[in-house]
Design a protein around this motif. Structure first.
Motif, PDB file in Angstrom:
ATOM      1  N   ASP A   7      -9.411   5.895   6.735  1.00 28.93           N
ATOM      2  CA  ASP A   7      -8.212   5.655   7.727  1.00 28.93           C
ATOM      3  C   ASP A   7      -7.290   4.725   7.188  1.00 28.93           C
ATOM      4  OD1 ASP A   7      -7.545   7.465  10.403  1.00 28.93           O
ATOM      5  OD2 ASP A   7      -7.019   5.193  11.395  1.00 28.93           O
TER       6      ASP A   7
ATOM      7  N   MET B  57      -4.831   4.669   4.846  1.00 25.35           N
ATOM      8  CA  MET B  57      -4.009   6.033   4.907  1.00 25.35           C
ATOM      9  C   MET B  57      -2.875   5.928   5.567  1.00 25.35           C
ATOM     10  SD  MET B  57      -4.684   8.110   2.989  1.00 25.35           S
ATOM     11  CE  MET B  57      -6.365   7.506   1.207  1.00 25.35           C
ATOM     12  N   TYR B  58      -3.552   4.722   6.448  1.00 19.59           N
ATOM     13  CA  TYR B  58      -2.282   3.513   7.349  1.00 19.59           C
ATOM     14  C   TYR B  58      -0.853   2.976   7.318  1.00 19.59           C
ATOM     15  CZ  TYR B  58      -1.404   2.938  12.215  1.00 19.59           C
ATOM     16  OH  TYR B  58      -0.249   2.428  13.142  1.00 19.59           O
ATOM     17  N   THR B  59      -0.405   4.065   6.005  1.00 25.77           N
ATOM     18  CA  THR B  59       0.608   3.636   5.800  1.00 25.77           C
ATOM     19  C   THR B  59       1.936   5.148   5.906  1.00 25.77           C
ATOM     20  OG1 THR B  59       1.163   4.936   3.277  1.00 25.77           O
ATOM     21  CG2 THR B  59      -0.596   2.428   3.857  1.00 25.77           C
ATOM     22  N   ALA B  60       2.952   4.780   6.481  1.00 27.21           N
ATOM     23  CA  ALA B  60       4.147   5.862   6.889  1.00 27.21           C
ATOM     24  C   ALA B  60       3.967   7.154   5.552  1.00 27.21           C
ATOM     25  CB  ALA B  60       5.136   5.581   7.195  1.00 27.21           C
ATOM     26  N   LYS B  61       4.084   6.624   4.704  1.00 23.52           N
ATOM     27  CA  LYS B  61       4.329   8.177   4.076  1.00 23.52           C
ATOM     28  C   LYS B  61       2.679   8.852   3.249  1.00 23.52           C
ATOM     29  CE  LYS B  61       6.996   7.664  -0.288  1.00 23.52           C
ATOM     30  NZ  LYS B  61       7.996   6.905  -0.882  1.00 23.52           N
TER      31      LYS B  61
ATOM     32  N   VAL C 178       0.920   8.749   5.720  1.00 18.80           N
ATOM     33  CA  VAL C 178       0.137   9.541   7.122  1.00 18.80           C
ATOM     34  C   VAL C 178       1.800  10.993   7.127  1.00 18.80           C
ATOM     35  CG1 VAL C 178       0.657   9.660   9.036  1.00 18.80           C
ATOM     36  CG2 VAL C 178      -0.888   8.203   8.196  1.00 18.80           C
TER      37      VAL C 178
ATOM     38  N   THR D 236       0.943  -0.894   0.163  1.00 20.36           N
ATOM     39  CA  THR D 236      -0.178  -0.213   0.580  1.00 20.36           C
ATOM     40  C   THR D 236       1.179   0.941  -0.026  1.00 20.36           C
ATOM     41  OG1 THR D 236      -0.658  -0.780   2.343  1.00 20.36           O
ATOM     42  CG2 THR D 236      -1.861  -0.896   1.174  1.00 20.36           C
ATOM     43  N   ASP D 237       2.228   1.062   0.531  1.00 22.44           N
ATOM     44  CA  ASP D 237       2.768   2.420   0.612  1.00 22.44           C
ATOM     45  C   ASP D 237       3.248   2.807  -1.348  1.00 22.44           C
ATOM     46  OD1 ASP D 237       6.024   0.760   1.625  1.00 22.44           O
ATOM     47  OD2 ASP D 237       4.486   0.045   0.246  1.00 22.44           O
TER      48      ASP D 237
ATOM     49  N   LEU E 101       0.115  13.408   4.696  1.00 25.96           N
ATOM     50  CA  LEU E 101      -1.188  13.972   4.750  1.00 25.96           C
ATOM     51  C   LEU E 101      -0.464  14.773   6.259  1.00 25.96           C
ATOM     52  CD1 LEU E 101      -4.304  13.543   3.671  1.00 25.96           C
ATOM     53  CD2 LEU E 101      -4.419  12.029   5.539  1.00 25.96           C
TER      54      LEU E 101
END
Lengths: 671, 295
Positions: B91, B94-98, B100, B27-28, B103
Motif C-alpha cells: 500500500d 502504491m500511494y501516488t496519484a498515478k 492509484v 515514486t510517481d 490501479l
C-alpha cells in the motif's frame, strides 16, 4: 454500512446448488455412489460396470453401482460447504463493502488500495457509457473486429486514469509535506525554459526565455495556437509539467514562493488550485459534496469541517442546490462550476484554469467567465486561464500571455493579442465557386437540381423522455457544403447520427435508396459520419495501419493518399513522417483529418462531420476548413454541425439552424 | 488571504529546511528498481507461505495425527491473512496519484471483463489484462491488480465465497509473473524493422506465458479445493493416510476432468487470442500513459 441487495444472495444459492450437483456427479463417475459400508443398502438405481484404470491410476475405478442412499449421502456430504457458500452470499448481500472502502480511502494503512477500489466503483458507469459510444463509432466505421471495440474503450479508460491522477495530484493526494505559500508573488518565472528533453520528443517543442510576473487579484489569459504549448505553460505553474508529464524545466519558476522544480503539485495543493480541461474525467468522488471536499478529505481534515467548507464554497459559486447530487447527473456547465468549487476549497492563492469554455454553450460560458472574473477582482485570487476563445475574456482580462514560436509575450489588457480567432475568420482560399444568391429555402435548392442527392423525411429521435430531434425534413443537393448550426443541446449530434444510422425506414433517402434498408458496406457508401468524439474510430498503433484497415472497405481506395491530400500535401511521401506515428500522437486537427480520410475511404455520397472545430484554434481551423472543402470534392455533399457562427459563415454554401430539436427556417448565407 | 496557511488542521508543522534539501522521492515515475528491498523479502516469503497453504492436502501427512484436522482451517485462515499482510506492504509503495488511479481504473476494466465473460459461457479473458498490465507496470502492480480485479468483480457480481481469497492470490501471481518475465533492454539501438521484430517477440512471449499461466492457475485452484469438491468416498478422493504418489495420481485425474481439459484450455485459448488481437495496442496505450501526453 448495511443494506440489502438480493443479487449476491441469489448468485450464492445458484453456486451452492451447483456445488452439490457437482459432488454427486463426481461420486457417480468415480465409483462412490454406491452405499458405503455401515449405512445399509438402499434400492439399486443403476448398476454400471466397474472400470479399473492402469498405471499410476491403478487405485481408481470408474462408475460402479449407484444407489439412492449413495446419491443421498453424496448430496448430504456437500451440504456443509454449500452452507458456507450461502453464508458468504448473505454477508455480501447485507454488508455494504463500498461504504467501507470509502471510509478507508481517506486515512488508514490501506488508503491507497481503498482509494483504488472507490475509483474502480466510480469507473463502472463511465465504462458502460464508453462501451455505448464505441459501439456507435464502430458501426460508423463499418468495423466488426473485436479490437475495434476493445482498444478505443481501453484508450478512453487510460485517458480517464491519467486525468484522474492529475486531478488527485493537484488536490494534494499522497502529499508528504506541507509547504506554505506567499500571497504577494503568485507566479514568478525568471529565465525559465520548458521542453520535453528527457522524453522521446518528436516535435522538438520548447519554450525559452520565460520572464513573467503575475500579481494577486489579476486575471491573465494564455493564448496561442494549438500545439504552441498553452497547456504546458499552464502546467509549468501547476507543477504537472515537471512532475507528472515528464517535462524538463530550466531557469527558475516560483509559485507563491515555492520552487516549482523541486515541489511536486501534491505539496502545493494548499494554495494552488487547478481546473483541468475535461473536468468530468477528473472527478474522483461519487457525489458533488465529496468531490468539492476531496482536497480536504485527503489531508484527513475532520468531516464536520469538510462539510462546512464545502457548503461555504458552494454558496460562493451559488451551486448549493447541486451539493447532494451524484457526479454523473451534472450538465456540462454545472460540472465546470463544481470543478471550480473543488479547486477553491483550499482558498488558493493561484487558480489555474485550462480551456474552461470549450464544451459550454453561451449561457454557461457567461456564467463561468463571471465567476472567474469575480474570483480575481473581488476575492483577490491570481487567476490564469489557457483558452483560445478569447472574446469572452476581453472585458475581464488584466493581462495576456501570448505564445509565439518559442517565446511568450506578456501583454497588458489594452494591447490584446492581434490574431484573435474570434475576429474575422479568413475564408479558405479554395472554396468552390458557389452562387450564394441561389436558393432562399429548401424549395429553391430543389429547383436547381431536379432530384436531390439526399432527402431527410420527418426524422425524429426520442431520447427518453425528450424528443431530441423533432420531425426534421430537408433536402441536400449535389455539391452543397451545408452548416448545421445551433446551441449545445439543440439536437445537432442526434440528427447527424440518425442520418448516418437511421432507425426508421423511409426517413433518410440517399441517391434514391432508403439508408435504413442498406447493408453495412452500402450504407457507408451512402452516408459517412465523422462523430464528435472522432478518436473512438481509431484502434491500431500506427497511422499507416489505420489507413490499410480503411482501404479494405473499397477496392482501389488509398486512404493514405486522401489523408495526405486533406492535410494539403501533394503526395503520400510528403506525409510519410506522419504515417509511422501512433494515431493518438497526432495533433487534434491531424487526427480529425485522419478520421475524415477513413470515412471517405468508402466514397460516401454524403459526408457528415460533427463539430469539426471543437477545441481547435485558428491554425487548425484553417486546416480543417480546407479539408472540408477538399472532402466536398471526394464526396458529393458535406454537412457539418457547429455552434461556431464565424466558422460556418466563412465556409458553408447554406446554413441550417436548429433549435430545440426542430429545424428553423433555413437562413440565407450572406456573403 | 493569510488564513490559507493555517486553514487546515494538518498544516500545523512547517516543512523543515533539511527535508527540503533532500532529493524528492520520485515514486510517481516508478521504474522497476533493481535493488532488492525488504518489501521484496516480505512479498517472496508471503508467496511461499501461500504456496504452502494452497498445497495443504500434501502437507497433512507431515503433521502429527492430532493436528491433522486443523490443517485445512489453518490454510483457510492463512490465505486471507497473507493477502492483508501483502496489501499492507504494497500500500505504501502504491500511494501516488498515478498508480492509484491506474490501479482503480484497470481493476474496474478487469472486473467488467470478468463479469461480461461469465455472461458468455465463462470465457475468461481477464488474464489478458493482468498479463499486459503486469508486463508494463511490473510485478507489484500486477499482483495488486489481480487482487483488486477479483475483489471488485466478486463483490459486484456476488460470486463471493471461501474461494475468493485463493482466487485473488492466484490472479495476483498471474499478474506478478508477467512482471517478472525477461526484458530485452535495447542492447543495440534498432531501426523500425528491429523494433517490429522485438514487438512480435514480446507478444509471443506473453502469449506463451498466458498458456502456462492458464493451466497453472487451474491446477493451483484445483489443489486446495480438491478435498472439498469431491468429498470422501470416491476413488479420486483425497485420503490423508495414503502415500503421496497415490494422492498425486488422484489429484491429477481430478484436475484433468475438472478443469484442465475444459475451462483451462478455453482460458488458454482466450488468453492467446486476446493477447494476439489487442496486445500491441494495449501495450502501447499502457506505455503511453507513462509518457508525456499531447499538449
Amino acid at each position: 454500512m448495511f443494506r440489502l441487495r438480493l443479487a449476491p444472495l441469489r448468485a450464492a444459492v445458484v453456486l451452492a446448488a451447483g456445488f452439490v450437483l457437482l459432488r454427486v456427479v463426481y461420486r457417480v463417475v468415480f465409483g462412490g455412489a454406491g452405499a458405503g459400508a455401515g449405512t445399509g443398502t438402499g434400492p439399486l438405481l443403476l448398476d454400471m460396470p466397474l472400470l479399473r484404470l492402469d498405471g499410476p491410476f491403478s487405485h481408481i475405478t470408474l462408475f460402479g453401482p449407484i444407489t439412492l442412499v449413495g446419491l443421498g449421502n453424496a448430496a448430504l456430504s456437500a451440504l456443509p460447504v454449500a452452507a458456507v457458500i450461502v453464508f458468504f452470499g448473505l454477508l455480501n448481500a447485507i454488508i455494504n463493502v463500498q461504504a467501507l472502502f470509502a471510509r478507508g480511502a481517506g486515512r488508514g494503512p490501506l488508503r491507497a488500495i481503498s482509494r483504488s477500489l472507490v475509483i474502480a466503483w466510480a469507473t463502472f458507469p463511465a465504462l458502460l457509457e464508453s462501451v455505448r459510444r464505441v459501439r456507435v463509432a464502430r458501426s460508423l466505421r463499418g468495423e466488426r473486429s473485436i479490437e475495434s471495440l476493445l482498444v478505443p474503450i481501453f484508450e478512453q479508460t487510460i485517458e480517464r486514469a491519467l486525468a484522474l491522477a492529475a486531478s488527485m495530484e493537484t488536490r494534494g493526494f499522497a502529499a508528504t509535506r506541507v509547504v506554505t505559500g506567499v500571497c504577494e508573488a503568485p507566479v514568478v518565472l525568471r529565465d525559465a525554459g520548458l521542453n520535453f528533453g528527457a522524453a522521446p520528443d518528436k516535435t522538438g517543442w520548447h519554450l525559452d526565455e520565460l520572464n513573467v510576473t503575475l500579481k494577486p487579484a489579476t486575471l491573465t489569459v494564455i493564448v496561442g495556437a494549438t500545439g504552441s504549448g498553452k497547456t504546458s505553460l499552464l502546467h509549468s505553474m501547476s507543477g504537472l509539467f515537471q512532475h507528472f508529464y515528464d517535462g524538463t524545466q530550466q531557469g527558475r519558476i516560483d509559485i507563491a514562493g515555492a520552487d516549482r522544480a523541486r515541489t511536486p503539485p501534491r505539496d502545493t495543493a494548499g494554495f494552488v488550485g487547478l481546473v483541468a480541461q475535461n473536468v468530468r474525467l477528473g472527478f474522483a468522488a461519487e457525489t458533488v459534496h465529496d468531490e468539492i471536499g476531496f482536497a480536504l478529505a485527503v489531508r484527513s481534515v475532520a468531516p464536520p469541517i469538510v462539510h462546512a467548507r464545502v457548503l461555504e464554497v458552494a454558496a460562493r459559486l451559488k451551486i448549493e442546490h447541486l451539493v447532494d447530487r451524484s457526479i454523473d447527473q451534472l450538465s456540462a456547465g454545472e460540472a465546470s462550476l463544481v470543478a471550480i468549487a473543488a479547486a477553491l476549497v483550499n482558498h488558493p492563492i493561484l487558480l489555474l484554469v485550462d480551456e474552461p469554455l470549450a464544451d459550454l454553450d453561451t449561457a454557461a460560458r457567461d456564467r463561468v467567465c463571471a465567476v472567474l472574473g469575480q474570483l480575481a477582482h473581488e476575492a483577490g485570487v491570481c487567476v490564469v486561464i489557457a483558452e483560445h476563445n478569447t472574446r469572452e475574456f476581453n472585458l475581464i482580462a488584466d493581462a495576456w500571455l501570448q505564445i509565439r514560436g518559442s517565446r511568450v509575450h506578456q501583454l497588458s489588457a489594452a494591447d490584446r493579442p492581434a490574431d484573435r480567432p474570434a475576429g474575422a475568420l479568413p475564408i479558405p482560399r479554395s472554396v468552390p465557386a458557389i452562387d450564394a444568391t441561389r436558393g432562399g429555402s429548401t424549395g429553391g435548392i430543389a429547383a436547381v437540381s431536379a432530384v436531390p442527392l439526399a432527402s431527410i423525411r420527418q426524422l425524429s429521435v426520442l431520447h427518453r423522455p425528450k424528443l431530441v430531434v423533432d420531425d426534421v425534413s430537408f433536402d441536400i443537393a449535389t455539391g452543397e457544403l451545408i452548416a448545421l448550426r445551433g446551441s449545445n443541446g439543440a439536437g445537432k449530434s442526434s440528427l447527424l447520427r440518425a442520418i448516418a444510422l437511421p432507425t426508421d425506414a423511409e426517413t433518410v433517402i440517399v441517391g434514391g435508396l432508403d439508408v435504413r434498408s442498406l447493408k453495412r458496406r452500402a450504407r457507408r457508401q451512402a452516408v459517412g459520419l465523422v462523430p464528435e468524439n472522432f478518436d473512438d474510430l481509431l484502434f491500431t498503433i500506427t497511422v499507416a495501419e489505420e489507413c490499410r484497415r480503411a482501404d479494405r472497405t473499397l477496392a482501389g481506395a488509398s486512404t493514405a493518399q486522401t489523408f495526405a491530400g486533406l492535410l494539403g500535401f501533394d503526395t503520400v511521401t510528403d506525409a510519410a513522417h506522419l504515417l509511422q506515428r501512433h494515431p493518438r500522437d497526432l495533433s487534434a486537427g491531424e487526427r480529425l483529418c485522419l478520421v475524415m480520410a477513413i470515412q471517405l475511404a468508402a466514397r460516401p455520397a454524403l459526408l457528415l462531420v460533427d463539430e469539426p472545430t471543437r477545441g481547435l484554434d485558428l491554425g487548425a481551423r484553417t486546416l480543417v476548413s480546407a479539408a472540408l472543402v477538399r472532402a466536398a470534392g471526394h464526396s458529393r455533399a458535406v454537412l457539418f454541425a457547429t455552434h461556431d457562427e464565424d466558422f460556418a459563415r466563412g465556409l458553408a454554401t447554406r446554413t441550417l439552424l436548429m433549435h430545440h430539436g426542430r429545424l428553423s427556417v433555413p437562413c440565407q448565407v450572406l456573403s | 488571504m493569510s488564513e490559507i496557511s493555517t486553514a487546515a488542521p494538518g498544516n500545523s508543522s512547517d516543512a523543515p529546511a533539511d527535508r527540503r534539501a533532500r532529493p524528492s522521492r520520485r515514486t510517481d515515475r516508478a521504474r522497476p528498481r533493481r535493488s532488492i528491498r525488504w518489501t521484496s523479502w516480505i512479498l517472496g516469503g508471503g508467496s511461499l507461505l501461500a504456496v504452502a497453504a494452497f498445497a495443504w492436502p500434501f502437507f497433512v501427512g507431515a503433521v502429527p495425527a492430532d493436528a491433522q484436522v486443523a490443517v485445512p482451517i489453518v490454510a483457510f485462515a492463512l490465505i486471507p491473512a497473507l493477502i492483508v499482510a501483502l496489501a499492507l506492504t504494497l500500500d505504501r509503495e502504491m500511494y501516488t496519484a498515478k498508480t492509484v488511479a491506474l490501479l482503480g481504473v484497470l481493476s474496474a476494466v478487469g472486473a467488467a471483463v470478468r463479469i461480461a465473460g461469465a455472461g458468455v459461457g465463462g470465457v475468461e479473458a481477464v488474464f489478458v489484462l493482468l498479463i499486459l498490465a503486469g508486463r508494463v507496470y511490473g510485478a507489484r502492480f500486477g499482483f495488486l491488480l489481480g487482487l483488486l480485479t477479483i475483489a471488485v468483480s466478486s463483490l459486484l457480481w456476488g460470486g463471493f465465497g471461501p474461494w475468493t481469497p485463493f482466487q485473488m492470490f492466484a490472479c495476483g501471481w498471474v499478474g506478478a509473473g508477467a512482471g517478472l518475465l525477461p526484458r530485452w533492454q535495447n542492447a543495440t539501438r534498432q531501426n523500425s524493422s528491429g523494433q517490429r521484430i522485438r514487438a512480435t517477440r514480446e507478444i509471443l512471449l506473453l502469449a506463451a506465458y498466458g498458456v502456462v499461466a492458464s493451466y497453472l492457475f487451474g491446477l493451483v485452484m484445483n489443489l486446495w479445493f480438491w478435498p472439498f469438491a469431491v468429498g470422501s468416498g470416491t476413488d479420486i478422493s483425497y485420503t490423508a493416510g495414503a502415500d503421496p504418489g497415490q494422492n498425486l495420481a488422484s489429484f491429477a485425474l481430478y484436475s484433468l476432468v475438472t478443469s484442465t481439459l475444459t475451462w483451462d484450455t478455453v482460458r488458454a485459448i482466450t488468453t492467446v487470442v486476446g493477447i494476439a488481437l489487442v496486445g500491441p495496442a494495449v501495450l502501447a496505450a499502457l506505455r503511453r500513459a507513462r509518457l508525456s501526453p499531447r499538449r
